[in-house]
Design an enzyme around this catalytic site. Structure first.
Site, short mmCIF file in Angstrom:
data_model
loop_
_atom_site.label_atom_id
_atom_site.label_comp_id
_atom_site.label_asym_id
_atom_site.label_seq_id
_atom_site.Cartn_x
_atom_site.Cartn_y
_atom_site.Cartn_z
CG ASN A 70 0.77 -14.88 -45.06
OD1 ASN A 70 0.85 -15.09 -43.85
ND2 ASN A 70 1.66 -14.15 -45.71
CG HIS A 128 3.46 -4.36 -43.63
ND1 HIS A 128 3.70 -4.06 -44.94
CD2 HIS A 128 3.90 -5.62 -43.44
CE1 HIS A 128 4.26 -5.10 -45.54
NE2 HIS A 128 4.39 -6.07 -44.65
CD GLU A 140 -0.16 -4.00 -39.77
OE1 GLU A 140 -0.30 -5.18 -39.44
OE2 GLU A 140 0.95 -3.50 -40.04
CB SER A 168 1.75 -8.58 -40.46
OG SER A 168 2.82 -7.73 -40.14
CG ASP A 194 -2.53 -3.19 -43.83
OD1 ASP A 194 -3.14 -4.26 -44.03
OD2 ASP A 194 -1.38 -2.98 -44.25
CG HIS A 224 -2.22 -10.31 -41.84
ND1 HIS A 224 -1.61 -11.41 -42.38
CD2 HIS A 224 -1.36 -9.28 -42.03
CE1 HIS A 224 -0.42 -11.08 -42.87
NE2 HIS A 224 -0.24 -9.78 -42.66
CE LYS A 248 -0.26 -10.18 -46.33
NZ LYS A 248 0.96 -10.66 -46.96
C1 LIG Z 1 0.00 -5.72 -42.81
C2 LIG Z 1 0.42 -5.88 -44.23
N1 LIG Z 1 0.15 -4.90 -45.11
C3 LIG Z 1 0.52 -4.99 -46.39
C4 LIG Z 1 1.18 -6.11 -46.86
C5 LIG Z 1 1.58 -6.16 -48.31
O1 LIG Z 1 0.70 -6.97 -49.01
P1 LIG Z 1 1.19 -7.71 -50.35
O2 LIG Z 1 1.93 -8.94 -49.92
O3 LIG Z 1 -0.07 -8.00 -51.07
O4 LIG Z 1 2.07 -6.75 -51.08
C6 LIG Z 1 1.46 -7.16 -45.99
C7 LIG Z 1 2.10 -8.41 -46.44
O5 LIG Z 1 3.25 -8.55 -46.67
C8 LIG Z 1 1.09 -7.04 -44.64
O6 LIG Z 1 1.38 -8.00 -43.76
#
Ligand SMILES: Cc1ncc(COP(=O)(O)O)c(C=O)c1O
Length: 386
Positions: A45, A131, A175, A179, A204, A207, A238
């Site tokens: 990422n 997610h 989101e 993801s 969220d 990405h 990321k």
């Molecule tokens: C959409 C989404 N939200 C939250 C996260 C969590 O982020 P982190 O990897 O910083 O814990 C991720 C990644 O795994 C994600 O893809």
């Protein structure tokens, strides 16, 4: 011997091609050297290729030299350093919100925010594909969870109407860039529905932070809907290439979370080197506001090559490009074949994605130059078709 129950679970996962193991890689980023051979890594990422960026590393080292290894306490005890506040002020300004709050990870940002906004008497409306960290947060909140069809604003509207008379607070979660599918939510429509139904909205932007919007500020900023989005969540892990999560919000929500968010209160403050790196990444975004545009142009070019060859890239519109295979074993076999040909493209299987939709999930990064993308597209098309 109180572990007899474990083996059948592991055997069943292995039998279905679903056992997971953590492979070891010699380096990070979109292009890595393995056994003396340069390999294109489409499963990182590190979208903006910042993981080895000199300035980001220098700022991380400066913070390490100045403050030491750990922050040595939680934020509310003695763990808050000037650089935590500096980063929060900067994130808030970039995202177009009055305040921001950093968490240990993006997972924790979701787990720490959602239960503070909604509780047992409240309703959370969640896109079907949000997610796992958001889903876990909903469970933690105790609120009633209402799912709506992925990226379907009219399905959300129906759900909101269905519960129009319900008591308690309402929170919509989605989101901006998804993801696993790489598609983009109809944020403007969702924001309008949130206003209309007096619901809070949390998006969220894990990405889309760094990859879309002015200076990489994300899609909420790009669409100018900050006023209708109650909480903008992002991660530093990321495109910003480091570690940590955050939310941007009003001063009041920040104060609420400082007083009630368990994932903020009951954990050690993020370490100085991590915060320094995040500040360094933000310097780069500010100095080179075009990085996200270049990434998206390259991603479009790559996706078009795959699409023109008849591959199913779903509704992807971002640097995340899925190639749907369907069957778990076939996805794994294609991934392994590509690996031998110098391309890392992880096979993503259930439960991360719905059953029957095992896929290669490709992340385009700025480490991938146009000739890399052309070479990779040829090999991927051949591996999927043969
Ligand atoms: C959409 C989404 N939200 C939250 C996260 C969590 O982020 P982190 O990897 O910083 O814990 C991720 C990644 O795994 C994600 O893809």
């Amino acid at each position: 011997m109180r572990e007899q129950w474990i083996q059948p679970i592991l055997d069943e996962a292995a039998k279905n091609g679903l056992e997971r193991t953590a492979g070891v890689y010699p380096d990070t980023g979109g292009k890595i050297v393995i056994d003396g051979k340069t390999v294109l890594n489409f499963s990182s990422n590190d979208y903006l290729d910042l993981s080895h960026h000199r300035h980001v590393m220098d700022r991380s080292r400066e913070a390490l030299d100045q403050y030491g290894i750990g922050s040595t306490a939680s934020r509310l005890v003695t763990g808050t350093l000037p650089i935590h506040e500096e980063l929060e002020a900067r994130l808030a300004a970039e995202k177009g919100y009055p305040a921001a709050l950093i968490f240990g990870t993006g997972y924790m940002a979701n787990a720490g925010t959602i239960p503070a906004l909604a509780g047992r008497d409240d309703l959370i409306f969640a896109d079907k594909l949000v997610h796992a960290s958001m889903i876990d947060a909903c469970k933690l909140s105790g609120a009633k969870l209402v799912r709506f069809t992925h990226n379907d604003a009219s399905a959300l509207e129906q759900r909101l109407e269905q519960y129009a008379g319900a008591a308690g607070r309402k929170l919509i979660i989605t989101e901006s860039v998804f993801s696993m599918d790489g598609d983009i939510a109809p944020l403007q429509e969702i924001a309008a529905l949130a206003e209309q139904h007096d619901a809070m909205l949390m998006v969220d932007e894990a990405h889309s932070t760094g990859t879309f919007g002015p200076n990489g500020a994300g899609l909420i900023r790009e669409y100018g809907i900050e006023k209708s989005v109650t909480v903008s969540m992002g991660t530093i892990s990321k495109a910003l290439a480091g570690f940590g999560g955050f939310i941007a919000c009003s001063e009041n929500i920040r104060r609420l979370l400082v007083n009630s968010s368990r994932a903020f209160i009951y954990t050690t403050a993020p370490p100085p080197a991590v915060i320094g790196a995040a500040l360094g990444a933000m310097d780069v975004l500010e100095a080179s506001p075009n990085l996200g545009n270049i990434l998206q142009a390259n991603s479009n070019y790559f996706r078009t090559m795959l699409h023109d060859a008849g591959l199913d890239t779903m509704q992807s519109e971002s640097q995340i490009i899925p190639i749907v295979i369907g069957d778990n074993e076939t996805a794994l076999a294609i991934s392994q074949r590509l690996r031998k040909e110098g391309i890392i493209a992880a096979a993503i299987r259930p439960p991360t994605v719905p059953a029957g939709s095992a896929r290669l999930r490709l992340s385009i990064t700025l480490a991938h130059h146009v000739d890399d993308l052309e070479r990779a597209a040829k090999r991927i098309i051949s591996a999927v078709k043969n």
